[in-house]
Design a protein around this motif. Structure first.
Motif, mmCIF file in Angstrom:
data_model
loop_
_atom_site.group_PDB
_atom_site.id
_atom_site.type_symbol
_atom_site.label_atom_id
_atom_site.label_comp_id
_atom_site.label_asym_id
_atom_site.label_seq_id
_atom_site.Cartn_x
_atom_site.Cartn_y
_atom_site.Cartn_z
ATOM 1 N N MET A 68 0.834 -1.213 0.000
ATOM 2 C CA MET A 68 0.000 0.000 0.000
ATOM 3 C C MET A 68 0.861 1.253 0.000
ATOM 4 O O MET A 68 0.544 2.232 -0.657
ATOM 5 C CB MET A 68 -0.913 0.035 1.232
ATOM 6 C CG MET A 68 -2.057 -0.935 1.218
ATOM 7 S SD MET A 68 -3.246 -0.541 2.546
ATOM 8 C CE MET A 68 -2.193 -0.642 3.990
ATOM 9 N N GLY A 69 1.935 1.246 0.786
ATOM 10 C CA GLY A 69 2.773 2.434 0.914
ATOM 11 C C GLY A 69 2.367 3.296 2.091
ATOM 12 O O GLY A 69 1.384 3.001 2.794
ATOM 13 N N PRO A 70 3.079 4.394 2.346
ATOM 14 C CA PRO A 70 2.759 5.295 3.457
ATOM 15 C C PRO A 70 1.320 5.781 3.402
ATOM 16 O O PRO A 70 0.738 5.933 2.324
ATOM 17 C CB PRO A 70 3.751 6.444 3.271
ATOM 18 C CG PRO A 70 4.904 5.819 2.556
ATOM 19 C CD PRO A 70 4.306 4.805 1.633
ATOM 20 N N CYS A 71 0.766 6.055 4.576
ATOM 21 C CA CYS A 71 -0.642 6.449 4.694
ATOM 22 C C CYS A 71 -0.955 7.707 3.882
ATOM 23 O O CYS A 71 -1.971 7.772 3.200
ATOM 24 C CB CYS A 71 -0.962 6.666 6.171
ATOM 25 S SG CYS A 71 -2.706 6.833 6.539
ATOM 26 N N ASP A 72 -0.103 8.703 3.936
ATOM 27 C CA ASP A 72 -0.302 9.962 3.221
ATOM 28 C C ASP A 72 0.172 9.806 1.772
ATOM 29 O O ASP A 72 1.354 9.526 1.529
ATOM 30 C CB ASP A 72 0.483 11.075 3.909
ATOM 31 C CG ASP A 72 0.143 12.458 3.355
ATOM 32 O OD1 ASP A 72 -0.238 12.558 2.175
ATOM 33 O OD2 ASP A 72 0.281 13.441 4.102
ATOM 34 N N PRO A 73 -0.712 9.964 0.786
ATOM 35 C CA PRO A 73 -0.317 9.795 -0.614
ATOM 36 C C PRO A 73 0.837 10.704 -1.037
ATOM 37 O O PRO A 73 1.649 10.319 -1.893
ATOM 38 C CB PRO A 73 -1.598 10.135 -1.386
ATOM 39 C CG PRO A 73 -2.704 9.857 -0.427
ATOM 40 C CD PRO A 73 -2.159 10.232 0.916
ATOM 41 N N ASN A 94 6.033 3.551 -6.357
ATOM 42 C CA ASN A 94 5.361 2.413 -6.990
ATOM 43 C C ASN A 94 4.255 1.814 -6.120
ATOM 44 O O ASN A 94 3.599 0.859 -6.532
ATOM 45 C CB ASN A 94 6.377 1.320 -7.323
ATOM 46 C CG ASN A 94 7.351 1.756 -8.415
ATOM 47 O OD1 ASN A 94 6.964 2.467 -9.340
ATOM 48 N ND2 ASN A 94 8.601 1.342 -8.302
ATOM 49 N N SER A 95 4.051 2.360 -4.944
ATOM 50 C CA SER A 95 3.026 1.825 -4.053
ATOM 51 C C SER A 95 1.629 2.226 -4.537
ATOM 52 O O SER A 95 1.458 3.150 -5.333
ATOM 53 C CB SER A 95 3.247 2.339 -2.625
ATOM 54 O OG SER A 95 3.055 3.742 -2.574
ATOM 55 N N LEU A 96 0.614 1.518 -4.030
ATOM 56 C CA LEU A 96 -0.769 1.786 -4.446
ATOM 57 C C LEU A 96 -1.223 3.180 -4.053
ATOM 58 O O LEU A 96 -1.889 3.871 -4.826
ATOM 59 C CB LEU A 96 -1.707 0.738 -3.833
ATOM 60 C CG LEU A 96 -1.575 -0.696 -4.343
ATOM 61 C CD1 LEU A 96 -2.570 -1.608 -3.632
ATOM 62 C CD2 LEU A 96 -1.774 -0.773 -5.848
#
Length: 283
Positions: free
Chosen positions: A210-215, A224-226
């Motif tokens: 998913m990646g870090p909470c803050d886009p 490359n995270s969602l």
């Protein structure tokens, strides 16, 4: 005539002592929404209770409404502005032996226990912001390409009541109301994920993907995270994932009541005060 009586017992707005006594004689569990005439019943929970009633069985769970000003027995609840729910339970010997028969019915019906006994699972949610922009199928394809197995994919619009319970550990945060409103604003995709190759814990693997909470942070640190690809800003970060295994167990039990865990739920890590320790990046 019998079916009509059952319908009344389930959904009547109790306004007389006679109806109240009839409600108290109903076998099974009866949930009474005690409301004030000036504001009416608590509408957000109606669909949640109806869903629970279907899950539990029509003879086991009933739902009734009662205006506090109409019944002397409810005098102490008059004038309150917060929702009030009363629970009354009467065992019906004619029904199954408590939970045993209900469990057997579930086992004999369609296979709703979607997790293999040898696999750990986690919850993934494709949020309303990603769904409304038509990105759900694309995200699902990337999830599968990344080595996750999707055991269940259910499209559902969640209620505010469900989301308040889901995020109850964040109730004191400033963004709580905005998060609840967003998550109940439209359809989401609810996924139960596992991994064919358990080289990495599925909960950790999903959160990494998913990646870090803050886009904004995600685009800088994990492009490359969602969340970097499909999120815009908080709380519109496209996807949700359980923080830890015990969180996954709680969230799956809430959103998928028929889901059964084959493995022991790990004990939550406690801080020095005895409360469950949480990190801030929980969504």
């Amino acid at each position: 005539m019998g079916s009509k009586k059952k319908e009344i017992a389930l959904q009547v707005n109790i306004s007389t002592q006679e109806l109240w006594e009839e409600m108290l004689s109903s076998k099974g569990l009866t949930v009474v929404d005690v409301y004030q005439g000036w504001c009416g019943p608590c509408k957000p929970v109606v669909s949640l209770f109806q869903k629970m009633r279907i899950e539990a069985g029509l003879d086991l769970l009933h739902f009734a409404l009662a205006e506090a000003d109409c019944l002397d027995v409810l005098e102490k609840y008059r004038g309150r502005c917060e929702p009030t729910f009363l629970f009354y339970a009467i065992k019906d010997e004619a029904l199954c032996d408590e939970d045993e028969c209900f469990s057997q019915e579930k086992d004999n019906s369609e296979d709703e226990d979607v997790a293999s006994s040898e696999k750990s699972c986690t919850l993934a949610i494709i949020k309303p912001d990603a769904v409304v922009h038509g990105k759900a199928d694309e995200i699902i394809m990337k999830i599968q390409e990344a080595g996750f197995d999707i055991l269940t994919n259910e499209e559902r619009t969640m209620t505010e009541a469900e989301m308040r319970l889901f995020y109850q550990h964040r109730a004191g945060e400033e963004a709580f109301e905005k998060l609840v409103h967003h998550m109940s604003s439209g359809p989401s995709h609810l996924l139960i994920l596992t991994r064919t190759e358990d080289a990495e814990d599925v909960v950790s693997a999903w959160r990494t993907f998913m990646g870090p909470c803050d886009p904004i942070v995600a685009r800088r640190e994990q492009p490359n995270s969602l969340r970097a690809q499909y999120g815009t800003e908080m709380p519109f970060n496209a996807v949700h994932g359980s923080e830890r295994q015990e969180d996954a167990s709680r969230e799956l039990a809430l959103l998928f009541p028929s889901f059964k865990f084959s493995e022991e739920v790990p004990k939550a890590t406690l801080d020095k005060s005895g409360h469950e320790a949480k990190t801030k990046d929980e969504d």
